[in-house]
Design a protein around this motif. Structure first.
Motif, short mmCIF file in Angstrom:
data_model
loop_
_atom_site.label_atom_id
_atom_site.label_comp_id
_atom_site.label_asym_id
_atom_site.label_seq_id
_atom_site.Cartn_x
_atom_site.Cartn_y
_atom_site.Cartn_z
N ALA A 196 -66.69 -19.79 93.43
CA ALA A 196 -65.26 -19.51 93.35
C ALA A 196 -64.46 -20.74 92.95
O ALA A 196 -63.34 -20.62 92.43
CB ALA A 196 -64.76 -19.00 94.70
N VAL A 197 -65.01 -21.94 93.18
CA VAL A 197 -64.32 -23.18 92.79
C VAL A 197 -64.75 -23.62 91.39
O VAL A 197 -63.92 -24.01 90.56
CB VAL A 197 -64.63 -24.30 93.81
N VAL A 198 -66.06 -23.56 91.12
CA VAL A 198 -66.59 -24.04 89.84
C VAL A 198 -66.10 -23.19 88.67
O VAL A 198 -65.76 -23.70 87.60
CB VAL A 198 -68.13 -24.07 89.87
N SER A 199 -66.01 -21.90 88.87
CA SER A 199 -65.63 -20.99 87.79
C SER A 199 -64.23 -21.29 87.23
O SER A 199 -64.07 -21.43 86.01
CB SER A 199 -65.71 -19.54 88.28
N PRO A 200 -63.19 -21.41 88.08
CA PRO A 200 -61.87 -21.76 87.52
C PRO A 200 -61.84 -23.13 86.86
O PRO A 200 -61.14 -23.33 85.86
CB PRO A 200 -60.94 -21.73 88.75
N VAL A 201 -62.60 -24.09 87.41
CA VAL A 201 -62.64 -25.43 86.82
C VAL A 201 -63.24 -25.37 85.42
O VAL A 201 -62.72 -25.98 84.47
CB VAL A 201 -63.45 -26.39 87.72
N LEU A 202 -64.34 -24.63 85.26
CA LEU A 202 -64.95 -24.48 83.94
C LEU A 202 -64.00 -23.80 82.96
O LEU A 202 -63.91 -24.18 81.80
CB LEU A 202 -66.25 -23.67 84.05
N ILE A 257 -71.59 -18.93 81.00
CA ILE A 257 -72.00 -19.42 82.33
C ILE A 257 -70.90 -19.15 83.34
O ILE A 257 -71.16 -18.75 84.49
CB ILE A 257 -72.33 -20.93 82.26
N ASP A 258 -69.65 -19.37 82.91
CA ASP A 258 -68.51 -19.13 83.79
C ASP A 258 -68.44 -17.66 84.22
O ASP A 258 -68.22 -17.35 85.39
CB ASP A 258 -67.22 -19.53 83.07
N ALA A 259 -68.65 -16.77 83.25
CA ALA A 259 -68.63 -15.34 83.56
C ALA A 259 -69.76 -14.96 84.51
O ALA A 259 -69.58 -14.14 85.43
CB ALA A 259 -68.73 -14.53 82.27
N LEU A 266 -71.09 -16.99 86.74
CA LEU A 266 -70.74 -17.53 88.04
C LEU A 266 -69.77 -16.61 88.79
O LEU A 266 -69.85 -16.47 90.02
CB LEU A 266 -70.10 -18.91 87.89
N LEU A 267 -68.87 -16.00 88.05
CA LEU A 267 -67.90 -15.09 88.69
C LEU A 267 -68.59 -13.92 89.37
O LEU A 267 -68.11 -13.41 90.39
CB LEU A 267 -66.91 -14.56 87.65
N ARG A 268 -69.72 -13.50 88.80
CA ARG A 268 -70.43 -12.35 89.35
C ARG A 268 -71.52 -12.74 90.35
O ARG A 268 -72.16 -11.86 90.93
CB ARG A 268 -71.07 -11.54 88.21
N SER A 269 -71.72 -14.04 90.53
CA SER A 269 -72.82 -14.47 91.39
C SER A 269 -72.33 -14.78 92.80
O SER A 269 -71.18 -15.15 93.00
CB SER A 269 -73.50 -15.71 90.80
N PRO A 270 -73.22 -14.65 93.79
CA PRO A 270 -72.85 -14.97 95.18
C PRO A 270 -73.13 -16.43 95.54
O PRO A 270 -73.14 -16.78 96.71
CB PRO A 270 -73.75 -14.03 95.98
N LEU A 271 -73.38 -17.28 94.53
CA LEU A 271 -73.72 -18.67 94.82
C LEU A 271 -72.56 -19.39 95.52
O LEU A 271 -71.39 -19.16 95.18
CB LEU A 271 -74.05 -19.42 93.52
N PRO A 272 -72.87 -20.26 96.48
CA PRO A 272 -71.80 -21.02 97.14
C PRO A 272 -71.11 -21.96 96.16
O PRO A 272 -71.75 -22.61 95.35
CB PRO A 272 -72.54 -21.80 98.24
N GLY A 273 -69.79 -21.99 96.23
CA GLY A 273 -69.01 -22.85 95.34
C GLY A 273 -68.65 -22.21 94.02
O GLY A 273 -67.93 -22.80 93.22
#
Length: 200
Positions: free
Chosen positions: A113-119, A100-102, A104-111
């Protein structure tokens, strides 16, 4: 008349050294890595496999004797309980979080960039606590709560384990052929951190 070397004569340790001679230790870690990889293949047996690896390495440190496959298998059988197999569902969940983290890194969803490092940090922390838990002796053996408490009480050890996890991930990504051997160094790192921890 010459006598066969005993454990005391073979075990020439330097002051502060936990394990025996470096070549013997290298062979033990390689063997433990291969055995742990094989024992992890059913996935749900991963916690028991790492606990058996740590127990075998701890026994080697205590008695100055090389790790043997039979010794590892004995520890593995002792750890294969229903509760531990249930805990074995956690590694697949961590893998799912990483996927899921990977994504998110490739997605343009808002947030993202913050959620990915936290996960990523939460997953790394869970892996550190899990490794610490597998290195515990009875009566705390394979206790996630005790692993968490010891990680918090020993931040230096937690950082060392986090570094070991990250280095293993880099090695698995860059040299995939080393992947079957990597559980050995990880179990070794967890065992040494636990043996040298002030909480131990």
């Amino acid at each position: 008349m010459t006598h066969a070397p005993t454990a005391s004569t073979r075990d020439r340790r330097e002051p502060g050294e936990v394990f025996g001679p470096s070549f013997s230790l290298f062979a033990d870690v390689l063997l433990v890595g291969l055995l742990t990889t094989g024992a992890c293949l059913p996935v749900v047996t991963a916690p028991a496999a790492f606990a058996a690896a740590s127990a075998a390495l701890r026994q080697s440190a205590d008695h100055g004797l090389p790790v043997r496959a039979g010794t590892y298998v004995g520890h593995l059988r002792a750890h294969l309980t229903a509760r531990v197999l249930a805990v074995g569902c956690v590694p697949p969940l961590l893998a799912l979080i990483l996927l899921i983290d990977a994504a998110l890194l490739r997605s343009p969803l808002p947030g993202a960039a913050v959620v990915s490092p936290v996960l990523a940090l939460l997953t790394l922390g869970a892996m550190v606590v899990g490794l610490r838990a597998t290195a515990l002796e009875a009566p705390y053996r394979l206790s996630g709560r005790e692993g968490f408490l010891r990680s918090v009480a020993d931040p230096r050890g937690a950082l060392l384990l986090a570094g070991a996890v990250l280095l293993s991930a880099v090695l698995a990504w860059s040299i995939p052929l080393l992947t079957p051997l990597l559980p050995g160094p990880l179990a070794f790192a967890a065992t040494v951190v636990e043996l040298r921890s002030p909480a131990g």
